[in-house]
Scaffold this motif. Structure first.
Motif, PDB file in Angstrom:
ATOM      1  N   UNK A   1       0.771  -0.912   0.068  1.00 46.35           N
ATOM      2  CA  UNK A   1      -0.081   0.043  -0.017  1.00 46.35           C
ATOM      3  C   UNK A   1       0.852   1.294  -0.040  1.00 46.35           C
ATOM      4  N   UNK A   2       2.054   1.063   0.565  1.00 45.11           N
ATOM      5  CA  UNK A   2       3.041   2.146   0.591  1.00 45.11           C
ATOM      6  C   UNK A   2       3.931   2.469  -0.755  1.00 45.11           C
ATOM      7  N   UNK A   3       4.487   1.017  -0.984  1.00 42.72           N
ATOM      8  CA  UNK A   3       5.285   0.806  -2.247  1.00 42.72           C
ATOM      9  C   UNK A   3       4.541  -0.203  -3.088  1.00 42.72           C
ATOM     10  N   UNK A   4       3.930   0.426  -3.910  1.00 45.72           N
ATOM     11  CA  UNK A   4       2.808  -0.371  -4.889  1.00 45.72           C
ATOM     12  C   UNK A   4       3.594  -0.998  -5.911  1.00 45.72           C
ATOM     13  N   UNK A   5       3.030  -2.138  -6.429  1.00 49.99           N
ATOM     14  CA  UNK A   5       3.239  -2.813  -7.506  1.00 49.99           C
ATOM     15  C   UNK A   5       2.836  -2.103  -8.978  1.00 49.99           C
ATOM     16  N   UNK A   6       3.767  -1.532  -9.531  1.00 55.96           N
ATOM     17  CA  UNK A   6       3.110  -0.329 -10.434  1.00 55.96           C
ATOM     18  C   UNK A   6       2.394  -1.036 -11.838  1.00 55.96           C
ATOM     19  N   UNK A   7       2.833  -2.327 -12.086  1.00 57.64           N
ATOM     20  CA  UNK A   7       2.252  -2.885 -13.205  1.00 57.64           C
ATOM     21  C   UNK A   7       1.191  -3.957 -12.881  1.00 57.64           C
ATOM     22  N   UNK A   8       0.691  -3.862 -11.398  1.00 60.34           N
ATOM     23  CA  UNK A   8      -0.295  -4.611 -11.044  1.00 60.34           C
ATOM     24  C   UNK A   8      -0.798  -4.019  -9.596  1.00 60.34           C
ATOM     25  N   UNK A   9      -1.448  -2.846  -9.720  1.00 60.35           N
ATOM     26  CA  UNK A   9      -1.683  -1.878  -8.468  1.00 60.35           C
ATOM     27  C   UNK A   9      -2.618  -2.606  -7.404  1.00 60.35           C
ATOM     28  N   UNK A  10      -2.311  -3.753  -6.949  1.00 59.69           N
ATOM     29  CA  UNK A  10      -2.786  -4.379  -5.903  1.00 59.69           C
ATOM     30  C   UNK A  10      -3.070  -3.400  -4.672  1.00 59.69           C
ATOM     31  N   UNK A  11      -4.437  -3.650  -4.037  1.00 58.24           N
ATOM     32  CA  UNK A  11      -4.550  -2.756  -2.820  1.00 58.24           C
ATOM     33  C   UNK A  11      -5.029  -1.448  -2.985  1.00 58.24           C
ATOM     34  N   UNK A  12      -5.256  -0.886  -4.174  1.00 58.57           N
ATOM     35  CA  UNK A  12      -5.521   0.615  -4.170  1.00 58.57           C
ATOM     36  C   UNK A  12      -6.812   0.504  -4.987  1.00 58.57           C
ATOM     37  N   UNK A  13      -7.461  -0.440  -5.279  1.00 62.03           N
ATOM     38  CA  UNK A  13      -8.697  -0.630  -6.488  1.00 62.03           C
ATOM     39  C   UNK A  13      -9.944  -0.797  -5.432  1.00 62.03           C
ATOM     40  N   UNK A  14     -10.996  -1.238  -5.892  1.00 63.69           N
ATOM     41  CA  UNK A  14     -12.234  -1.347  -5.480  1.00 63.69           C
ATOM     42  C   UNK A  14     -12.392  -2.949  -4.780  1.00 63.69           C
ATOM     43  N   UNK A  15     -12.293  -3.210  -3.544  1.00 64.92           N
ATOM     44  CA  UNK A  15     -12.560  -4.393  -2.946  1.00 64.92           C
ATOM     45  C   UNK A  15     -14.073  -4.675  -2.700  1.00 64.92           C
ATOM     46  N   UNK A  16     -14.488  -5.878  -3.330  1.00 71.06           N
ATOM     47  CA  UNK A  16     -15.880  -6.310  -3.163  1.00 71.06           C
ATOM     48  C   UNK A  16     -16.205  -6.939  -1.676  1.00 71.06           C
ATOM     49  N   UNK A  17     -17.365  -6.754  -1.217  1.00 78.01           N
ATOM     50  CA  UNK A  17     -17.636  -7.557  -0.113  1.00 78.01           C
ATOM     51  C   UNK A  17     -18.126  -8.974  -0.291  1.00 78.01           C
ATOM     52  N   UNK A  18     -18.542  -9.646   0.619  1.00 81.25           N
ATOM     53  CA  UNK A  18     -18.440 -11.259   0.551  1.00 81.25           C
ATOM     54  C   UNK A  18     -19.609 -11.703  -0.490  1.00 81.25           C
ATOM     55  N   UNK A  19     -20.839 -10.810  -0.152  1.00 79.08           N
ATOM     56  CA  UNK A  19     -21.780 -11.249  -1.030  1.00 79.08           C
ATOM     57  C   UNK A  19     -21.560 -11.073  -2.399  1.00 79.08           C
ATOM     58  N   UNK A  20     -20.792 -10.204  -2.982  1.00 80.05           N
ATOM     59  CA  UNK A  20     -20.688  -9.718  -4.393  1.00 80.05           C
ATOM     60  C   UNK A  20     -19.398 -10.784  -4.967  1.00 80.05           C
ATOM     61  N   UNK A  21     -18.666 -11.061  -3.952  1.00 82.87           N
ATOM     62  CA  UNK A  21     -17.583 -12.124  -4.454  1.00 82.87           C
ATOM     63  C   UNK A  21     -18.019 -13.206  -4.686  1.00 82.87           C
ATOM     64  N   UNK A  22     -19.377 -13.717  -3.875  1.00 85.83           N
ATOM     65  CA  UNK A  22     -19.953 -15.178  -3.937  1.00 85.83           C
ATOM     66  C   UNK A  22     -20.689 -15.246  -5.319  1.00 85.83           C
ATOM     67  N   UNK A  23     -21.417 -13.968  -5.617  1.00 88.00           N
ATOM     68  CA  UNK A  23     -21.921 -14.043  -7.004  1.00 88.00           C
ATOM     69  C   UNK A  23     -20.941 -14.120  -8.177  1.00 88.00           C
TER      70      UNK A  23
END
Length: 438
Positions: free
Chosen positions: A288-310
């Motif tokens: 989150x402090x030193x991101x992966x520039x070509x796969x920017x994990x942890x700075x996008x939209x996280x789904x809740x469990x319900x949406x993930x199951x769908x």
């Protein structure tokens, strides 16, 4: 120790490892002249051709596999190369050396360096071959400055490297192009060089390779293109070169150049990884402090469990983590291989479990220069932290701005086991949404 006498205009072939001291006379070695009391070395696995300029006597110390042979100079290219290269006005020049694999590009680059040194110039050198880099580690384009005679580029100190993610230029040639241009500007502006020599890779025959080389010459505003010709390998390139530069020098390839097969090249790269990374230590990085520039994990939209199951039901894939940026989502799922699926207008890139283990990565500064290579071991999605193996000698953790994923996976012995081309596919998806930071 072995004392040998050599007559004027006689030729020696020297295979390293070898250390040569001139007792008497004068030798021509790769664009430099060595007189009494001077010495030079030949690296292990390398071969150089030496010409005696007078009655000479040398003291040779040979290591394992080192060898000295007298050869017939009638078919040698030393004089031809020297005559043609002496026509170049070196000061303020930018010279690109081109040719297929194992035709002598590194040797010509070395000769140009030594000729520049003889003129008292400060020479910038760029190794543009990420597969067989002699200045920096594999997977990089690297730059150095030469102020003294050398017998091989490995003797130069690496000043700047740019990680290009793989050793195969055909997958990243646009990024390699911008990297070489950036290093030329860096050498001229910040290292005050009087000339720049660019040693290139051996990818020359395909139409895309020709385009890449022509674009390189244009981007760096090269004053000269030197092409080493063996058979018809560079014919297409030679036909197109006059469209981008008028100063073209065509040199014959040497008759006794060492030819390395694919296994030899792979072994050399793997030795380069281990030499650079060992001994190693583990570094914990907060992504989150030193991101992966070509796969920017942890700075996008996280789904809740319900949406993930769908989403799991829609894709029929068990998902342990998913994140979305615009019209692209990246998921970690129970799949054997990387795949791209669609849900409505969203492209979902699904990475297999433990996809990250063994990937080469770069720790880069804010200007995208390489601080250190590393090997990604584990990403903890619950904490947003990654474990990366890095050299024990690396001490500039405070300069790390971000991480860049590579496209090569290695095992614990730093042997290449896979090219992960799907990293490029994810980058393309994210670029289409203007997500990636360059």
């Amino acid at each position: 120790m072995e004392i040998q006498s050599i007559g004027p205009n006689e030729f020696l072939s020297i295979d390293g490892p070898a250390s040569i001291r001139i007792i008497d006379g004068k030798l021509y070695v790769l664009g430099a002249e060595y007189g009494p009391g001077s010495s030079f070395t030949v690296m292990r696995g390398r071969r150089i051709i030496v010409k005696s300029l007078s009655d000479s006597k040398i003291d040779a110390v040979l290591g394992p596999e080192g060898k000295i042979e007298r050869i017939d100079g009638a078919n040698e290219v030393i004089d031809t190369w020297d005559n043609e290269l002496s026509k170049i006005q070196l000061r303020n020049s930018i010279i690109v050396v081109l040719g297929a694999m194992d035709v002598g590009k590194t040797t010509v680059t070395t000769i140009l360096v030594n000729k520049g040194v003889r003129e008292g110039l400060r020479i910038g050198v760029i190794d543009g071959d990420p597969g067989q880099n002699d200045i920096g580690p594999p997977t990089t384009i690297s730059a150095s400055v030469a102020t003294g005679f050398i017998t091989h580029l490995t003797q130069l100190r690496n000043l700047r490297s740019i990680f290009v993610k793989t050793t195969s230029i055909e997958y990243v040639w646009d990024y390699v192009l911008s990297s070489i241009s950036k290093l030329v500007n860096e050498l001229r502006r910040n290292y005050n060089v009087d000339m720049v020599v660019i040693n290139t890779d051996g990818w020359v025959s395909e139409s895309t390779a020709v385009k890449f080389k022509l674009e390189m010459i244009k981007h760096v505003n090269a004053s000269h293109a030197i092409v080493i010709k063996r058979g018809d390998e560079v014919n297409d390139l030679l036909r197109e070169l006059p469209n981008v530069t008028k100063n073209i020098i065509v040199l014959p390839s040497p008759p006794n150049a060492r030819v390395r097969d694919r296994d030899d090249r792979k072994i050399r790269r793997e030795m380069g990884y281990s030499k650079y990374l060992m001994p190693s230590r583990e570094l914990t990085v907060n992504l989150r402090e030193k991101p992966i520039v070509n796969l920017p994990l942890f700075n996008g939209l996280r789904y809740d469990n319900y949406i993930t199951r769908l989403i799991q039901r829609s894709l029929n894939v068990s998902i342990s983590y998913i994140e979305q940026w615009g019209g692209v989502a990246v998921a970690i799922g129970n799949v054997k291989e990387f795949q791209i699926r669609s849900i409505g207008d969203v492209s979902v890139a699904i990475l297999p479990m433990n996809w990250e283990r063994g990937l080469l990565v770069a720790l880069e500064d804010k200007d995208n220069y390489l601080l250190s290579l590393g090997v990604l071991r584990k990403i903890y999605y619950n904490t947003g932290k990654a474990i990366i193996s890095i050299p024990k000698s690396f001490i500039n953790e405070g300069l790390i701005d971000h991480i860049r994923l590579g496209m090569i996976r290695v095992n614990d012995n730093y042997e290449e086991i896979e090219k992960t081309l799907y990293i490029g596919k994810i980058e393309s998806l994210l670029s289409s949404q203007n997500i990636l930071r360059k």
